[in-house]
Design an enzyme around this catalytic site. Structure first.
Site, PDB file in Angstrom:
ATOM      1  N   LYS A  21       2.921 -24.982  26.597  1.00  0.00           N
ATOM      2  CA  LYS A  21       2.553 -23.958  27.464  1.00  0.00           C
ATOM      3  C   LYS A  21       2.825 -22.685  26.909  1.00  0.00           C
ATOM      4  O   LYS A  21       3.567 -22.277  25.942  1.00  0.00           O
ATOM      5  CB  LYS A  21       3.737 -24.133  28.639  1.00  0.00           C
ATOM      6  CG  LYS A  21       3.663 -22.969  29.788  1.00  0.00           C
ATOM      7  CD  LYS A  21       4.856 -23.300  30.816  1.00  0.00           C
ATOM      8  CE  LYS A  21       4.756 -22.007  32.037  1.00  0.00           C
ATOM      9  NZ  LYS A  21       5.791 -22.424  33.074  1.00  0.00           N
TER      10      LYS A  21
ATOM     11  N   SER B 206       4.885 -22.254  37.449  1.00  0.00           N
ATOM     12  CA  SER B 206       3.978 -21.522  36.670  1.00  0.00           C
ATOM     13  C   SER B 206       3.068 -22.259  35.481  1.00  0.00           C
ATOM     14  O   SER B 206       2.322 -21.877  34.832  1.00  0.00           O
ATOM     15  CB  SER B 206       4.729 -20.352  35.932  1.00  0.00           C
ATOM     16  OG  SER B 206       5.930 -20.865  35.117  1.00  0.00           O
TER      17      SER B 206
ATOM     18  N   SER C 124       9.122 -24.264  38.177  1.00  0.00           N
ATOM     19  CA  SER C 124       7.783 -24.286  37.394  1.00  0.00           C
ATOM     20  C   SER C 124       7.307 -25.558  36.840  1.00  0.00           C
ATOM     21  O   SER C 124       6.182 -25.539  36.355  1.00  0.00           O
ATOM     22  CB  SER C 124       7.728 -23.097  36.532  1.00  0.00           C
ATOM     23  OG  SER C 124       7.615 -21.897  37.170  1.00  0.00           O
TER      24      SER C 124
END
Length: 502
Positions: free
Chosen positions: A76, A152, A176
């Site tokens: 990520k 997210s 997230s």
């Protein structure tokens, strides 16, 4: 015979590592397939914001060892620093600042032999339950392009669900990991505070509310990721001793008969979609058929107070991040409108009000601790609504105009300090938390939680359910998830776009 794309799509990371170990395939062959998948899928999904193909190819030329040796994965683009590359955090400001060294997470993945092929998209500063940064564009849900994959860690979830890679790095400061897992039909485990080190660039993220791991398709991959990533590093502020037995072995054990409390009521008294209610009710029936005692019960805490504390943490953290960005020559105007508004609210807070808000976190921890004296785990919807359409996450036009004017005039932090903006803050909070009211409890209490893909809606959209546990109870959460995976398998469920003839 060459390893096929179909075999790649149907394999989890553990399975791919086994195929390499038995020389059925090779790291180079799997990278070729992963890159083919990227070029086929990413134009539709916009899941990967920073390709790392040359670095990945160099990796496959090396002698790779470890439990992920030769397996293509993604990380990520937030927290998970790769030396020499920027960690963009969904922002054009940070996308021009290269990291000086690997994060412990990245280093451990590399030590495990993984081949990192890129970094995944995230909303600006990883602040939302959707993935829509202006710097990189919207990420689309592989089950329905008109809908969000969550956030997210939405880029990671979209890539894994579509079959680009078998697992991808993720982090969870308000849901997230769990939210995108629920939106994309994946497994998402958020570890306890201190279980996985986020250093060395950070000691803690969001006062310790955020934890890192992955999104993946199988329980054994989640357990493998825990074995690779769990454990402290020098200087960490929080430390949890790892069990003597591997998480993979622990996950395979019978969880015994559990007493599980459940609710479908939103802690902030917002509506819960009938499909989210149905997801939990169906999970209750499955749990009962497995012999567990399941009772309607919930921790005794003030959900509205928790939401306010969570927002106060947001405000302060965003203000500090934008102040830090100024030191690199950035301006507030380089950030998105909502990010600047959150920072203005943070600058309108006094340090005393921030500390008082943070002290309330203990009340939620105590309430949860009392609940776990009577129950082993806590079951809720992961999210209160099926994956929303992209436009549902946008600020209303009137609110957008008001925020722009208030920011341009410099009045926003002043009015926030006087309390004149409380109604707008409440409206913004209510709108955002309507879809994701269930996940923040684990973040502020530092406890583990897992989203399990047990339900698909009448429209064919995934909608996970969440199990929460006391601190350091990841083995129990994995054991129950493993039991559910066997009772109600989900590996065969894949979005239409993952089919190789698309």
């Amino acid at each position: 015979m060459p390893f096929t794309v179909q075999e790649y799509i149907e394999s989890d990371a553990t399975g791919l590592a086994e195929q390499i170990a038995t020389e059925t395939t090779s790291a180079g062959e799997l990278l070729d397939i992963a890159l083919e998948q990227y070029h086929r899928l990413n134009p539709k999904l916009n899941a990967v914001c920073q390709p790392m193909f040359e670095l990945a190819r160099d990796r496959t030329q090396q002698q790779l060892t470890g439990p992920l040796a030769g397996v293509p994965i993604l990380i990520k683009d937030a927290i998970q620093d790769y030396a020499g590359l920027p960690t963009g955090n969904g922002s054009k400001v940070f996308s021009r600042i290269p990291a000086t060294r690997h994060s412990h997470i990245v280093q451990r993945l590399l030590n495990a032999g993984a081949v990192i092929i890129g970094k995944t998209n995230t909303p600006e500063l990883a602040l939302k339950g959707v993935t829509d940064p202006q710097a990189f564009g919207h990420t689309r849900n592989p089950w329905d392009f008109t809908r969000t994959p969550g956030g997210s860690s939405g880029g990671s979830a979209a890539a894994v669900a579509a079959g680009m890679v078998p697992l991808a790095g993720a982090n969870d400061g308000g849901g997230s990991i769990r939210i995108p897992a629920a939106c994309c039909g994946l497994l998402g485990l958020r570890p306890s505070r201190g279980r996985v080190s986020v250093g060395p660039a950070h000691g803690e993220i969001w006062e310790g509310a955020s934890s890192d791991l992955v999104v993946c398709r199988s329980v054994r991959d989640a357990a493998l990721s825990m074995d690779i990533l769990a454990g402290p590093n020098q200087g960490d502020p929080f430390v949890i001793t790892s069990p003597q037995t591997s998480f993979r072995d622990l996950a395979a054990r019978d969880p015994g008969v559990l007493r599980i409390g459940y609710t479908t009521r939103s802690p902030v008294d917002t509506p819960v979609h009938p499909e989210a209610v149905r997801a939990v009710e169906n999970a209750v029936k499955t749990l009962q058929s497995l012999g567990h005692e399941v009772v309607e019960a919930e921790p005794d805490y003030n959900g509205q107070a928790l939401a306010r504390c969570y927002l106060n943490m947001y405000f302060g953290q965003v203000a500090a991040t934008l102040d830090q960005a100024r030191e690199t020559g950035a301006r507030d105007e380089d950030f998105e409108l909502l990010t600047r508004a959150l920072a203005a609210f943070g600058r309108g807070m006094t340090s005393a009000s921030y500390i008082n808000s943070h002290r309330q976190w203990n009340q939620f921890s105590q309430a949860l601790g009392t609940f776990y004296q009577q129950h082993d785990l806590y079951l809720t919807p992961t999210i209160a609504h099926p994956p929303i359409r992209h436009e549902q996450a946008e600020l209303p036009a009137g609110q957008t105009r008001a925020l722009r004017w208030l920011l341009a005039s410099g009045l926003l932090p002043i009015l926030a300090r006087w309390g004149a903006m409380d109604n707008m803050v409440e409206d913004m909070a209510r709108k955002n938390l309507t879809y994701v009211p269930f996940t923040q409890l684990a973040n502020l209490t530092g406890t583990p939680a897992i989203s399990v893909p047990l339900h698909w809606t009448a429209e064919g959209l995934p909608l996970g359910v969440q199990f929460c546990g006391p601190s350091a109870s990841e083995p129990l959460l994995l054991q129950l998830a493993n039991q559910l995976e066997q009772a109600q398998p989900w590996a065969h469920r894949r979005p239409e776009m993952s089919r190789i003839n698309q």
